[in-house]
Motif scaffolding. Structure first.
Motif, mmCIF file in Angstrom:
data_model
loop_
_atom_site.group_PDB
_atom_site.id
_atom_site.type_symbol
_atom_site.label_atom_id
_atom_site.label_comp_id
_atom_site.label_asym_id
_atom_site.label_seq_id
_atom_site.Cartn_x
_atom_site.Cartn_y
_atom_site.Cartn_z
ATOM 1 N N LEU A 113 44.844 -39.634 48.076
ATOM 2 C CA LEU A 113 45.350 -38.539 47.567
ATOM 3 C C LEU A 113 44.444 -37.500 47.087
ATOM 4 O O LEU A 113 44.485 -36.270 46.686
ATOM 5 C CB LEU A 113 46.050 -38.928 46.192
ATOM 6 N N GLY A 114 43.056 -38.024 46.972
ATOM 7 C CA GLY A 114 42.096 -37.113 46.721
ATOM 8 C C GLY A 114 41.940 -35.734 47.854
ATOM 9 O O GLY A 114 41.561 -34.762 47.296
ATOM 10 N N LEU A 116 44.436 -34.546 49.023
ATOM 11 C CA LEU A 116 45.298 -33.592 48.653
ATOM 12 C C LEU A 116 45.151 -32.640 47.436
ATOM 13 O O LEU A 116 45.440 -31.517 47.420
ATOM 14 C CB LEU A 116 46.744 -34.258 48.500
ATOM 15 N N VAL A 117 44.153 -33.341 46.396
ATOM 16 C CA VAL A 117 43.723 -32.385 45.456
ATOM 17 C C VAL A 117 42.850 -31.441 45.805
ATOM 18 O O VAL A 117 42.893 -30.176 45.349
ATOM 19 C CB VAL A 117 43.191 -33.436 44.318
ATOM 20 N N MET A 120 44.994 -28.839 47.257
ATOM 21 C CA MET A 120 45.460 -28.070 46.663
ATOM 22 C C MET A 120 44.464 -26.846 45.667
ATOM 23 O O MET A 120 44.690 -25.707 45.520
ATOM 24 C CB MET A 120 45.765 -28.726 45.232
ATOM 25 N N LYS B 2 44.318 -25.854 39.235
ATOM 26 C CA LYS B 2 45.727 -25.329 39.096
ATOM 27 C C LYS B 2 46.370 -26.314 37.983
ATOM 28 O O LYS B 2 45.945 -27.706 37.928
ATOM 29 C CB LYS B 2 46.363 -25.453 40.333
ATOM 30 N N LEU B 24 50.306 -39.935 42.115
ATOM 31 C CA LEU B 24 49.700 -38.691 42.257
ATOM 32 C C LEU B 24 49.444 -38.041 40.798
ATOM 33 O O LEU B 24 48.126 -37.342 40.819
ATOM 34 C CB LEU B 24 50.859 -37.749 42.969
ATOM 35 N N VAL B 27 45.996 -39.674 40.019
ATOM 36 C CA VAL B 27 44.949 -39.228 40.890
ATOM 37 C C VAL B 27 44.464 -37.721 40.374
ATOM 38 O O VAL B 27 43.428 -37.403 40.255
ATOM 39 C CB VAL B 27 45.299 -39.082 42.112
ATOM 40 N N LEU B 28 45.523 -36.988 40.270
ATOM 41 C CA LEU B 28 45.146 -35.622 39.675
ATOM 42 C C LEU B 28 44.363 -35.709 38.313
ATOM 43 O O LEU B 28 43.201 -35.109 38.348
ATOM 44 C CB LEU B 28 46.517 -34.871 39.320
ATOM 45 N N PHE B 31 40.878 -36.998 39.005
ATOM 46 C CA PHE B 31 40.160 -35.565 39.470
ATOM 47 C C PHE B 31 39.871 -34.565 38.422
ATOM 48 O O PHE B 31 39.405 -33.255 38.746
ATOM 49 C CB PHE B 31 40.362 -35.016 40.895
ATOM 50 N N GLN B 33 42.223 -32.575 36.844
ATOM 51 C CA GLN B 33 43.182 -31.631 37.301
ATOM 52 C C GLN B 33 44.322 -31.645 36.114
ATOM 53 O O GLN B 33 44.486 -32.968 35.741
ATOM 54 C CB GLN B 33 43.823 -31.524 38.534
ATOM 55 N N GLN B 111 51.920 -25.235 40.092
ATOM 56 C CA GLN B 111 52.671 -25.940 41.162
ATOM 57 C C GLN B 111 53.613 -27.187 40.536
ATOM 58 O O GLN B 111 53.082 -27.844 39.428
ATOM 59 C CB GLN B 111 51.459 -26.514 42.235
#
Lengths: 130, 115
Positions: A113-114, A116-117, A120, B2, B24, B27-28, B31, B33, B111
């Motif tokens: 999924l990284g 996908l980040v 984004m 974002k 998800l 994971v965001l 990172f 986010q 988003q």
């Protein structure tokens, strides 16, 4: 403007993969550089199963996506965790799980999924098809 | 960077959608986010306390809620007026929005992804 497509709908239970295919064809037709990548998540990862054989009088969705990838150099990513749990496995995962076969279709790649980040953060907009 | 809203609307026991939506979000956050969550419909079942699902019924996703703050996921929104939520013990880490706040919520993010 560059888009990333996030496809989450099953190719069998929804029209997400079909609609996204129509969108990407239209986008590429108008702006060849408009798509950065396509990320398949949830049941949409089943699109990358090379052993699925649709009836001959129906669209072969996997093949249609492979043609897009080949003709326009668009990366097609499948979420690795979602894919592996659904039996869509590349050669290295096949070895890791000590399996005798792999099922990932050509032109698709397994990514976390990284990825996908990263998509984004490097495209203007992410569009989800579900 | 974002601002992302993950909207969970599926039952945690009907499909993997809730779990993969939460994955998800995690994971965001990993990172770094900014990510918020909102729950509606059948996904509200996630909030009920004392869930003890069997392996056949699925993972106990309710247990993940307590750990969200460690990922800096601190905003979990629901819409007010879910009477059944007040009838039973539920996780208290949610912020309840009135109808107008709920409707404007979705336009506050760059988003929104639905699961």
């Amino acid at each position: 403007m560059q888009y990333t497509l996030l496809i989450t709908g099953s190719p069998y239970q929804s029209k997400a993969c079909h609609t996204a295919l129509r969108f990407i064809r239209a986008a590429l037709n108008k702006h060849p550089d408009s798509i950065k990548g396509v990320f398949f998540y949830e049941d949409a990862v089943l699109i990358g199963n090379q052993t699925a054989q649709p009836p001959r009088d129906e669209i072969n969705l996997t093949k249609a996506w492979q043609e897009i990838a080949e003709q326009h150099s668009i990366p097609l990513y499948l979420c690795i965790a979602a894919a592996v749990r659904r039996g869509v496995i590349n050669e290295s995962e096949s070895r890791r799980y000590e399996l005798e076969q792999h099922t990932l279709a050509e032109h698709f790649q397994l990514e976390g999924l990284g990825t996908l980040v990263d998509l984004m953060n490097t495209t203007n907009k992410v569009i989800q098809f579900r | 960077m974002k601002y992302t809203l993950i909207h969970l609307n599926s039952s945690p026991y009907f499909s993997l959608a809730c779990k993969e939506g939460l994955d998800l979000a995690l994971v965001l956050a990993t990172f770094e986010q900014p990510v918020d969550l909102c729950l509606s419909g059948a996904a509200l079942a996630l909030l009920t306390d004392n869930q003890t699902p069997t392996a056949e019924q699925g993972k106990n996703l309710h247990k993940l809620l307590a750990g969200l703050e460690f990922y800096d996921i601190e905003n979990i929104f629901i819409e007010k007026h879910h009477s059944w939520l007040s009838d039973q013990p539920t996780w208290q880490g949610v912020q309840q929005l009135d109808e107008a706040e709920w409707q404007t919520l979705f336009s506050q993010y760059q988003q929104v992804f639905r699961f």
